[in-house]
Design a protein around this motif. Structure first.
Motif, PDB file in Angstrom:
ATOM      1  N   LEU A   1    -110.367  65.759 -12.850  1.00 28.66           N
ATOM      2  CA  LEU A   1    -110.836  65.664 -11.622  1.00 28.66           C
ATOM      3  C   LEU A   1    -110.721  64.028 -11.009  1.00 28.66           C
ATOM      4  O   LEU A   1    -111.251  63.707 -10.090  1.00 28.66           O
ATOM      5  N   HIS A   2    -109.551  63.462 -11.338  1.00 31.80           N
ATOM      6  CA  HIS A   2    -109.279  62.160 -10.966  1.00 31.80           C
ATOM      7  C   HIS A   2    -108.607  62.282  -9.790  1.00 31.80           C
ATOM      8  O   HIS A   2    -107.938  63.125  -9.380  1.00 31.80           O
ATOM      9  N   PRO A   3    -108.896  61.274  -8.934  1.00 30.39           N
ATOM     10  CA  PRO A   3    -108.565  61.523  -7.507  1.00 30.39           C
ATOM     11  C   PRO A   3    -106.811  61.563  -7.554  1.00 30.39           C
ATOM     12  O   PRO A   3    -106.234  62.134  -6.589  1.00 30.39           O
ATOM     13  N   LYS A   4    -106.145  61.071  -8.551  1.00 31.78           N
ATOM     14  CA  LYS A   4    -104.933  61.248  -8.397  1.00 31.78           C
ATOM     15  C   LYS A   4    -104.358  62.653  -8.601  1.00 31.78           C
ATOM     16  O   LYS A   4    -103.077  63.056  -8.447  1.00 31.78           O
ATOM     17  N   TYR A   5    -105.066  63.623  -8.994  1.00 32.08           N
ATOM     18  CA  TYR A   5    -104.846  65.104  -9.085  1.00 32.08           C
ATOM     19  C   TYR A   5    -105.648  65.827  -8.090  1.00 32.08           C
ATOM     20  O   TYR A   5    -105.430  67.043  -7.838  1.00 32.08           O
ATOM     21  N   TRP A   6    -106.308  65.129  -7.057  1.00 34.51           N
ATOM     22  CA  TRP A   6    -106.738  65.951  -5.896  1.00 34.51           C
ATOM     23  C   TRP A   6    -105.784  66.793  -4.922  1.00 34.51           C
ATOM     24  O   TRP A   6    -106.127  67.630  -4.527  1.00 34.51           O
ATOM     25  N   GLY A   7    -104.488  66.163  -4.863  1.00 33.40           N
ATOM     26  CA  GLY A   7    -103.533  66.628  -4.154  1.00 33.40           C
ATOM     27  C   GLY A   7    -103.071  68.188  -4.802  1.00 33.40           C
ATOM     28  O   GLY A   7    -102.871  69.064  -4.065  1.00 33.40           O
ATOM     29  N   VAL A   8    -103.089  68.138  -6.117  1.00 35.35           N
ATOM     30  CA  VAL A   8    -102.784  69.415  -6.664  1.00 35.35           C
ATOM     31  C   VAL A   8    -103.830  70.389  -6.558  1.00 35.35           C
ATOM     32  O   VAL A   8    -103.702  71.639  -6.223  1.00 35.35           O
ATOM     33  N   TRP A   9    -105.176  70.044  -6.941  1.00 37.28           N
ATOM     34  CA  TRP A   9    -106.188  70.982  -6.572  1.00 37.28           C
ATOM     35  C   TRP A   9    -106.165  71.241  -5.146  1.00 37.28           C
ATOM     36  O   TRP A   9    -106.561  72.567  -5.041  1.00 37.28           O
ATOM     37  N   LEU A  10    -106.144  70.447  -4.167  1.00 39.96           N
ATOM     38  CA  LEU A  10    -105.883  70.941  -2.817  1.00 39.96           C
ATOM     39  C   LEU A  10    -105.082  71.752  -2.538  1.00 39.96           C
ATOM     40  O   LEU A  10    -105.094  72.836  -1.804  1.00 39.96           O
ATOM     41  N   GLY A  11    -103.829  71.598  -3.188  1.00 39.01           N
ATOM     42  CA  GLY A  11    -102.711  72.454  -2.837  1.00 39.01           C
ATOM     43  C   GLY A  11    -102.881  73.822  -3.171  1.00 39.01           C
ATOM     44  O   GLY A  11    -102.421  74.909  -2.553  1.00 39.01           O
ATOM     45  N   PHE A  12    -103.376  73.986  -4.556  1.00 36.39           N
ATOM     46  CA  PHE A  12    -103.449  75.482  -5.104  1.00 36.39           C
ATOM     47  C   PHE A  12    -104.725  75.892  -4.577  1.00 36.39           C
ATOM     48  O   PHE A  12    -104.644  77.130  -4.313  1.00 36.39           O
ATOM     49  N   GLY A  13    -105.611  75.201  -4.257  1.00 33.92           N
ATOM     50  CA  GLY A  13    -106.936  75.656  -3.538  1.00 33.92           C
ATOM     51  C   GLY A  13    -106.510  76.415  -2.288  1.00 33.92           C
ATOM     52  O   GLY A  13    -107.093  77.375  -1.903  1.00 33.92           O
ATOM     53  N   LEU A  14    -105.768  75.820  -1.478  1.00 35.45           N
ATOM     54  CA  LEU A  14    -105.197  76.396  -0.072  1.00 35.45           C
ATOM     55  C   LEU A  14    -104.598  77.465  -0.501  1.00 35.45           C
ATOM     56  O   LEU A  14    -104.595  78.536   0.439  1.00 35.45           O
ATOM     57  N   LEU A  15    -103.466  77.283  -1.388  1.00 31.69           N
ATOM     58  CA  LEU A  15    -102.685  78.573  -1.460  1.00 31.69           C
ATOM     59  C   LEU A  15    -103.670  79.790  -2.025  1.00 31.69           C
ATOM     60  O   LEU A  15    -103.246  81.112  -1.572  1.00 31.69           O
ATOM     61  N   ALA A  16    -104.529  79.520  -2.783  1.00 34.90           N
ATOM     62  CA  ALA A  16    -105.367  80.593  -3.439  1.00 34.90           C
ATOM     63  C   ALA A  16    -106.179  81.348  -2.099  1.00 34.90           C
ATOM     64  O   ALA A  16    -106.198  82.779  -1.965  1.00 34.90           O
ATOM     65  N   LEU A  17    -106.618  80.227  -1.371  1.00 34.95           N
ATOM     66  CA  LEU A  17    -107.339  80.749  -0.023  1.00 34.95           C
ATOM     67  C   LEU A  17    -106.756  81.561   0.758  1.00 34.95           C
ATOM     68  O   LEU A  17    -106.872  82.619   1.126  1.00 34.95           O
ATOM     69  N   ILE A  18    -105.130  81.262   0.929  1.00 40.22           N
ATOM     70  CA  ILE A  18    -104.327  81.787   1.987  1.00 40.22           C
ATOM     71  C   ILE A  18    -104.130  83.545   1.450  1.00 40.22           C
ATOM     72  O   ILE A  18    -104.146  84.192   2.102  1.00 40.22           O
ATOM     73  N   VAL A  19    -103.562  83.386   0.143  1.00 40.61           N
ATOM     74  CA  VAL A  19    -103.091  84.745  -0.389  1.00 40.61           C
ATOM     75  C   VAL A  19    -104.311  85.595  -0.627  1.00 40.61           C
ATOM     76  O   VAL A  19    -104.136  86.948  -0.501  1.00 40.61           O
ATOM     77  N   ASN A  20    -105.584  85.182  -0.655  1.00 38.13           N
ATOM     78  CA  ASN A  20    -106.667  86.041  -0.816  1.00 38.13           C
ATOM     79  C   ASN A  20    -107.447  86.606   0.688  1.00 38.13           C
ATOM     80  O   ASN A  20    -107.946  87.604   0.588  1.00 38.13           O
ATOM     81  N   LEU A  21    -107.297  85.776   1.604  1.00 35.23           N
ATOM     82  CA  LEU A  21    -107.497  85.998   3.001  1.00 35.23           C
ATOM     83  C   LEU A  21    -106.613  86.886   3.634  1.00 35.23           C
ATOM     84  O   LEU A  21    -107.114  87.947   4.348  1.00 35.23           O
TER      85      LEU A  21
END
Length: 316
Positions: free
Chosen positions: A17-37
């Motif tokens: 959860l370190h800030p340097k990984y936030w971009g990865v979490w955000l990117g995959f979170g957005l992808l997961a949201l898009i494909v499920n909605l």
């Protein structure tokens, strides 16, 4: 890190959860949201649009894809080459969406886009307790193909290279091991042989140019000397397994046709690496021609030549 740890799911830790990984979490979170909605039809259009945009900015990859097709199909009309290149980029864009579908869709929804055309040979081998080397290709929808076999109850082991970013690796590992699939470190040959001898399936991709190490030069499409891995014969000879060509290409209805319809092991010349590689390439060609615009033409398949000093000369 030992090789054995690569076969286990990387554990979650607060360090991810370190800030340097936030971009990865955000990117995959957005992808997961898009494909499920979004509905699948809209996802398909979105993926293809991403591919079109990528084609505009990826000129070097356009040249590679075009050159690969010129080498593989010297009689193909230029207009047809350009059409295949464009479709290939559209499918490349769709590959991002398909990765999201594979990693984040629930099984009930994932099943709706599958058509099991012919997988009876794998079920028969299961009953016999015989291992199977499931030889697929670098299709742009490969992530979907691998999970599809798991969803159909035909789970297997996949050769695997961990990602250097631990947050990405955490997400990737779990995405690729859904529905019972497992992973093996890509250089762990002993483990690959072991699972085949134990009667399991191993997903294997013999279609790319991996360089001169453990390779021979044999025909592939119209290229007479294409660098081809000898890994298939090594695994087959040492494990006494079946060799099954497999694929999962998307059809015109947007469904993925899962095929594994024959065992080519009886006539496979395992003791002759060169003959075995040429024999395997014939079936790789057959798989690719089921949907040629969905194969990965964007990589330099013919970069290596028998003369080490002439590497990449086909692309100059």
């Amino acid at each position: 890190m030992s090789k054995d740890k690569f076969n286990q799911a990387p554990p979650f830790s607060l360090s991810l959860l370190h800030p340097k990984y936030w971009g990865v979490w955000l990117g995959f979170g957005l992808l997961a949201l898009i494909v499920n909605l979004l509905p699948y039809a809209l996802l398909l259009r979105l993926g293809q649009s991403i591919g079109r945009i990528g084609m505009r900015f990826g000129k070097s990859r356009v040249r590679i894809a075009r050159r690969n097709l010129e080498l593989a199909f010297p009689d193909m009309e230029q207009a047809e080459i350009e059409r295949v290149v464009e479709e290939n980029f559209k499918n490349t864009g769709m590959a991002l969406i398909e990765t999201g579908i594979t990693w984040f869709w629930p099984t009930w929804r994932f099943k709706r886009i599958l058509v099991a055309k012919d997988v009876e040979i794998l079920k028969q081998l299961d009953k016999q307790g015989k291992g199977a080397l499931l030889c697929c290709v670098h299709a742009l929808n490969l992530e979907i193909t691998a999970r599809a076999f798991g969803v159909l109850g035909l789970q297997g082991y996949g050769a695997y290279r961990p990602h250097s970013n631990p947050a990405y690796e955490f997400i990737q590992y779990r995405g690729r091991t859904r529905n019972g699939n497992k992973l093996i470190y890509r250089t762990d040959l002993k483990q690959m042989i072991r699972v085949l001898r134990q009667g399991h399936r191993l997903f294997y991709l013999p279609d790319q140019d991996y360089g001169h190490n453990k390779s021979v030069f044999v025909p592939f499409f119209a290229v007479e000397e294409a660098c081809t891995t000898t890994g298939t014969s090594i695994l087959a000879y040492t494990s006494k397994c079946a060799i099954i060509p497999g694929s999962g290409f998307r059809n015109s209805a947007g469904q993925y046709e899962i095929i594994a319809d024959k065992d080519i092991e009886p006539d496979y010349p395992k003791k002759d690496e060169t003959a075995a590689a040429a024999y395997m390439n014939k079936f790789v060609e057959e798989i690719i021609m089921r949907a040629p615009d969905q194969w990965m033409w964007l990589h330099k398949r013919f970069k290596s030549l028998p003369d080490h000093n002439l590497t990449n000369s086909r692309y100059q």
